[in-house]
Design an enzyme around this catalytic site. Structure first.
Site, PDB file in Angstrom:
ATOM      1  N   GLU A   1       4.581  -4.682  -7.329  1.00 23.78           N
ATOM      2  CA  GLU A   1       6.733  -5.319  -7.246  1.00 23.78           C
ATOM      3  C   GLU A   1       6.308  -6.289  -8.425  1.00 23.78           C
ATOM      4  O   GLU A   1       5.295  -7.278  -8.173  1.00 23.78           O
ATOM      5  CB  GLU A   1       6.486  -5.268  -5.813  1.00 23.78           C
ATOM      6  CG  GLU A   1       7.591  -6.373  -6.023  1.00 23.78           C
ATOM      7  CD  GLU A   1       8.267  -7.026  -4.444  1.00 23.78           C
ATOM      8  OE1 GLU A   1       7.523  -7.459  -4.020  1.00 23.78           O
ATOM      9  OE2 GLU A   1       9.877  -6.062  -3.936  1.00 23.78           O
TER      10      GLU A   1
ATOM     11  N   CYS B   1      14.643  -6.462  -3.393  1.00 24.60           N
ATOM     12  CA  CYS B   1      13.552  -4.997  -3.231  1.00 24.60           C
ATOM     13  C   CYS B   1      14.220  -4.209  -3.507  1.00 24.60           C
ATOM     14  O   CYS B   1      13.098  -3.759  -4.306  1.00 24.60           O
ATOM     15  CB  CYS B   1      13.939  -5.376  -1.256  1.00 24.60           C
ATOM     16  SG  CYS B   1      15.664  -5.258  -0.809  1.00 24.60           S
TER      17      CYS B   1
ATOM     18  N   LYS C   1      14.560 -17.493  11.905  1.00 19.31           N
ATOM     19  CA  LYS C   1      13.895 -18.828  10.912  1.00 19.31           C
ATOM     20  C   LYS C   1      14.271 -17.905   9.939  1.00 19.31           C
ATOM     21  O   LYS C   1      13.731 -17.074   8.605  1.00 19.31           O
ATOM     22  CB  LYS C   1      12.572 -18.197  10.899  1.00 19.31           C
ATOM     23  CG  LYS C   1      11.836 -18.959  10.490  1.00 19.31           C
ATOM     24  CD  LYS C   1      10.169 -18.958  10.383  1.00 19.31           C
ATOM     25  CE  LYS C   1      10.020 -18.509   8.591  1.00 19.31           C
ATOM     26  NZ  LYS C   1      10.254 -19.380   7.426  1.00 19.31           N
TER      27      LYS C   1
ATOM     28  N   GLU D   1      10.944  -5.098   6.258  1.00 21.53           N
ATOM     29  CA  GLU D   1      11.696  -4.127   5.335  1.00 21.53           C
ATOM     30  C   GLU D   1      10.899  -5.043   4.500  1.00 21.53           C
ATOM     31  O   GLU D   1      10.891  -6.718   4.034  1.00 21.53           O
ATOM     32  CB  GLU D   1      13.406  -4.341   5.498  1.00 21.53           C
ATOM     33  CG  GLU D   1      13.936  -4.410   6.772  1.00 21.53           C
ATOM     34  CD  GLU D   1      14.283  -2.814   6.324  1.00 21.53           C
ATOM     35  OE1 GLU D   1      13.627  -2.018   5.516  1.00 21.53           O
ATOM     36  OE2 GLU D   1      14.567  -2.104   6.985  1.00 21.53           O
TER      37      GLU D   1
HETATM   38  P1  NAP Z   1       7.589 -13.903   2.259  1.00 25.60           P
HETATM   39  O1  NAP Z   1       6.765 -14.355   1.389  1.00 25.60           O
HETATM   40  O2  NAP Z   1       6.698 -12.602   2.703  1.00 25.60           O
HETATM   41  O3  NAP Z   1       8.198 -14.294   3.102  1.00 25.60           O
HETATM   42  C1  NAP Z   1       9.267 -13.992   4.191  1.00 25.60           C
HETATM   43  C2  NAP Z   1       9.757 -14.630   5.434  1.00 25.60           C
HETATM   44  O4  NAP Z   1       8.559 -14.777   6.133  1.00 25.60           O
HETATM   45  C3  NAP Z   1      10.083 -16.403   5.053  1.00 25.60           C
HETATM   46  O5  NAP Z   1      10.755 -16.517   6.043  1.00 25.60           O
HETATM   47  C4  NAP Z   1       8.700 -16.881   5.072  1.00 25.60           C
HETATM   48  O6  NAP Z   1       8.632 -18.104   5.167  1.00 25.60           O
HETATM   49  C5  NAP Z   1       8.033 -16.037   6.570  1.00 25.60           C
HETATM   50  N1  NAP Z   1       6.770 -16.315   7.030  1.00 25.60           N
HETATM   51  C6  NAP Z   1       5.310 -16.454   5.486  1.00 25.60           C
HETATM   52  N2  NAP Z   1       4.587 -16.435   6.827  1.00 25.60           N
HETATM   53  C7  NAP Z   1       4.652 -15.878   7.939  1.00 25.60           C
HETATM   54  C8  NAP Z   1       3.964 -15.670   9.488  1.00 25.60           C
HETATM   55  N3  NAP Z   1       2.628 -15.494   9.255  1.00 25.60           N
HETATM   56  N4  NAP Z   1       4.416 -14.796  10.183  1.00 25.60           N
HETATM   57  C9  NAP Z   1       5.641 -14.976   9.828  1.00 25.60           C
HETATM   58  N5  NAP Z   1       6.663 -15.201   9.077  1.00 25.60           N
HETATM   59  C10 NAP Z   1       6.175 -15.308   8.086  1.00 25.60           C
HETATM   60  O7  NAP Z   1       8.177 -13.247   1.281  1.00 25.60           O
HETATM   61  P2  NAP Z   1       9.444 -13.684   0.336  1.00 25.60           P
HETATM   62  O8  NAP Z   1       8.731 -13.394  -1.175  1.00 25.60           O
HETATM   63  O9  NAP Z   1      10.451 -14.627   0.298  1.00 25.60           O
HETATM   64  O10 NAP Z   1      10.623 -12.305  -0.152  1.00 25.60           O
HETATM   65  C11 NAP Z   1       9.925 -11.188  -1.472  1.00 25.60           C
HETATM   66  C12 NAP Z   1      10.382 -10.099  -0.913  1.00 25.60           C
HETATM   67  O11 NAP Z   1      10.064  -9.542   0.243  1.00 25.60           O
HETATM   68  C13 NAP Z   1       9.722  -9.251  -1.322  1.00 25.60           C
HETATM   69  O12 NAP Z   1       8.612  -8.417  -1.845  1.00 25.60           O
HETATM   70  C14 NAP Z   1      10.783  -8.396  -1.555  1.00 25.60           C
HETATM   71  O13 NAP Z   1      10.638  -7.253  -2.101  1.00 25.60           O
HETATM   72  C15 NAP Z   1      11.012  -8.359  -0.842  1.00 25.60           C
HETATM   73  N6  NAP Z   1      12.514  -7.877   0.299  1.00 25.60           N
HETATM   74  C16 NAP Z   1      12.049  -6.559   0.886  1.00 25.60           C
HETATM   75  C17 NAP Z   1      13.710  -6.494   1.434  1.00 25.60           C
HETATM   76  C18 NAP Z   1      13.918  -5.419   1.944  1.00 25.60           C
HETATM   77  O14 NAP Z   1      15.138  -5.125   2.987  1.00 25.60           O
HETATM   78  N7  NAP Z   1      13.193  -4.249   2.428  1.00 25.60           N
HETATM   79  C19 NAP Z   1      14.697  -6.981   1.139  1.00 25.60           C
HETATM   80  C20 NAP Z   1      14.496  -7.927   0.402  1.00 25.60           C
HETATM   81  C21 NAP Z   1      13.248  -9.009  -0.157  1.00 25.60           C
HETATM   82  P3  NAP Z   1       8.900 -19.159   4.279  1.00 25.60           P
HETATM   83  O15 NAP Z   1       9.613 -18.827   3.545  1.00 25.60           O
HETATM   84  O16 NAP Z   1       8.070 -20.300   4.870  1.00 25.60           O
HETATM   85  O17 NAP Z   1       6.984 -18.634   4.001  1.00 25.60           O
END
Ligand code: NAP
Length: 482
Positions: free
Chosen positions: A384, A282, A173, A248
């Site tokens: 962050e 990240c 997804k 992650e």
């Molecule tokens: P996010 O809002 O948490 O979304 C990540 C994914 O989760 C998206 O596909 C999102 O779908 C989905 N999602 C949302 N609600 C969900 C639920 N209830 N159940 C399952 N999946 C759900 O994160 P983001 O804002 O896109 O990404 C930025 C964050 O990712 C930052 O905090 C960054 O540091 C972190 N990140 C971490 C790493 C690592 O390796 N540690 C790498 C890259 C990024 P939708 O888009 O449809 O909402």
């Protein structure tokens, strides 16, 4: 309109609803994808479960050869994939090409690693008759691969490649705002020979289908990359069925620049670490602690280089010596950054450069910023910061720098700039993070396990170690040998 991939078929959403994908540089609609509903998730998981029966029994060399072919195809179609990625994510084409080649490298890594995995043989005490033990690895079943918007392709590869190499099937997804390049990559996996149902992609909002996917009883493994907030929810949803998960999550990587640092090299690395992907990484250099003896030199050089960036549409190049920086991915993301900058200044920080928007034209752009010495209680230090904004702090005592580096809920990456072996040793031992780079940029190597501690999550992606997180290790005792 691209359709989603379920069971080898390209399909609309069951409810015939669509999701528009917007280019963050132009605010124009690039394309639409199906807006999946829970019924579509049901179908995808059921299909993946059926496909597992056969795929889990295929010869590992066959699986590896399919992955190698997929890596070749990704490499061949890199330009098209990069253009698609830029149109939906915003990053400059050169950065998108970098992401695609990292994806191909990662997929190839698991194609090669798949056939190198070994089990174990163990002689056993013969009190109950002669016997020996074997340690074998069994694939888990259907895995969910949930990815965020910042690196949609590399983060897909770090999940799909080890999962398929180990004999699992996948329902992926992508983020609702970046599904397009992911669907193209799924098409290449199919073209490479991944059988129908082994890799499925459902496009839709996490708020609508995320819970159902994670909590589905037939999903045995969830690989999630995203925010800490969503990660906590995923962990809670996976807990009742004791699913295997990797999380992650967010980070606030500290960088410690010591008195003997190569300042020029450190500035160049921090520039990449903070401003690559418009700071939406990240692993990024998110808080920099500079020894007072090199502080002025470091800050002067950094600000001069940050001034070379020109925010703009990622499909165009800036005129030299300017460098292109793409937009922030969403308006809400940019608004949050503006609030964090404002808070940092109000706390006593000095804005040395940037922080402005380009509201005279379309696109969610933000001038890259450097802020000197905001308060330790400011949002720039405690949260962050997911964009091109860098707080810098001065230190005089190394132990104090390490203490401040650790004073964060996060623990993803970290780096230190010095050639003093004692300080390198202290940083490796004392910094609370999943990785510490020494005189190096913050980069996620495919060869090394990668993942955070504290609020940055748990479990590892990358490296040969990640293969272990897609199998159940089982002990088999063989007796009746006499
Ligand atoms: P996010 O809002 O948490 O979304 C990540 C994914 O989760 C998206 O596909 C999102 O779908 C989905 N999602 C949302 N609600 C969900 C639920 N209830 N159940 C399952 N999946 C759900 O994160 P983001 O804002 O896109 O990404 C930025 C964050 O990712 C930052 O905090 C960054 O540091 C972190 N990140 C971490 C790493 C690592 O390796 N540690 C790498 C890259 C990024 P939708 O888009 O449809 O909402």
């Amino acid at each position: 309109m691209p359709e989603m991939l379920i069971g080898g078929e390209w399909r609309e959403a069951t409810a015939h609803e669509e999701l528009e994908v917007v280019n963050p540089a132009t605010e124009e609609i690039v394309d639409s994808v199906p807006a999946a509903s829970p019924e579509d998730v049901e179908l995808a998981v059921a299909t993946a479960k059926r496909a597992f029966a056969e795929w889990s029994r295929t010869d590992v060399e066959h699986r590896a050869s399919i992955l190698a072919k997929a890596a070749d195809l990704i490499h061949e179609r890199a330009k098209d994939l990069a253009a698609r990625l830029t149109s939906e994510q915003g990053k400059p084409i050169a950065e998108a090409m970098g992401e695609v080649s990292h994806l191909a490298h990662g997929v190839r890594f698991y194609a090669e690693a798949a056939t190198k995995v070994r089990g174990a043989y163990q002689e056993l005490p013969s009190t109950l008759g002669p016997a020996y033990g074997m340690v074998i690895r069994r694939p888990m079943g259907v895995c969910a691969a949930i990815t965020p918007y910042n690196f949609p392709l590399t983060l897909l590869g770090t999940k799909v490649a080890p999962a398929l190499a180990s004999g699992n099937t996948v329902v992926a997804k992508p983020a609702a705002t970046t599904p397009l390049a992911t669907l193209e990559v799924a098409r290449l996996f199919s073209e490479a020979g991944v059988p129908d149902g082994v890799l499925n992609v459902v496009t839709g909002r996490g708020s609508r289908i995320g819970d159902g996917l994670v909590a589905h009883p037939d999903i045995r493994r969830v690989a999630f990359t995203g925010s800490t907030e969503t990660g906590r929810r995923v962990a809670a949803l996976a807990a009742p069925d004791l699913k295997r998960i990797s999380l992650e999550l967010g980070g606030s990587d500290p960088v410690i620049i010591c008195a003997d640092a190569n300042v020029d090299a450190a500035v160049k690395a921090v520039i990449i670490g903070r401003y690559w992907n418009a700071g939406q990484a990240c692993l990024g250099c998110k808080r920099v602690f500079v020894h007072e003896s090199v502080y002025d030199e470091f800050v002067g050089s950094l600000v001069e280089r940050v001034g070379r960036y020109e925010p703009g549409d990622g499909t165009t190049k800036a005129e030299k010596p300017k460098l292109r920086m793409g937009p922030i991915h969403t308006r809400a993301g940019r608004d949050e950054l503006l609030e964090q900058v404002e808070d940092g200044i109000a706390s006593g920080g000095e804005l040395l450069i940037g922080g402005g928007t380009t509201d005279h034209r379309k696109g969610y752009f933000l001038e890259p910023a450097v802020i000197a010495e905001p308060s330790t209680e400011s949002r720039l230090n405690r949260e962050e910061v997911f964009g091109p904004v860098l707080p810098i702090f001065r230190f005089s005592d190394f132990e104090e720098a390490v203490r401040r580096a650790n004073d964060t809920p996060y623990g993803l990456g970290s780096s230190i700039w010095t050639h003093d072996a004692r300080l390198i040793h202290r940083a490796a031992q004392d910094i609370e993070a999943g990785m510490t780079w020494v005189n190096q940029i913050h980069y996620g190597y495919d060869e090394l396990p990668f993942g955070g501690v504290k609020a940055s999550g748990f479990g590892k992606e990358h490296g040969i170690e990640a293969l272990d997180s897609y199998v159940e290790i089982k002990s088999v005792v063989v007796g009746g040998l006499a």
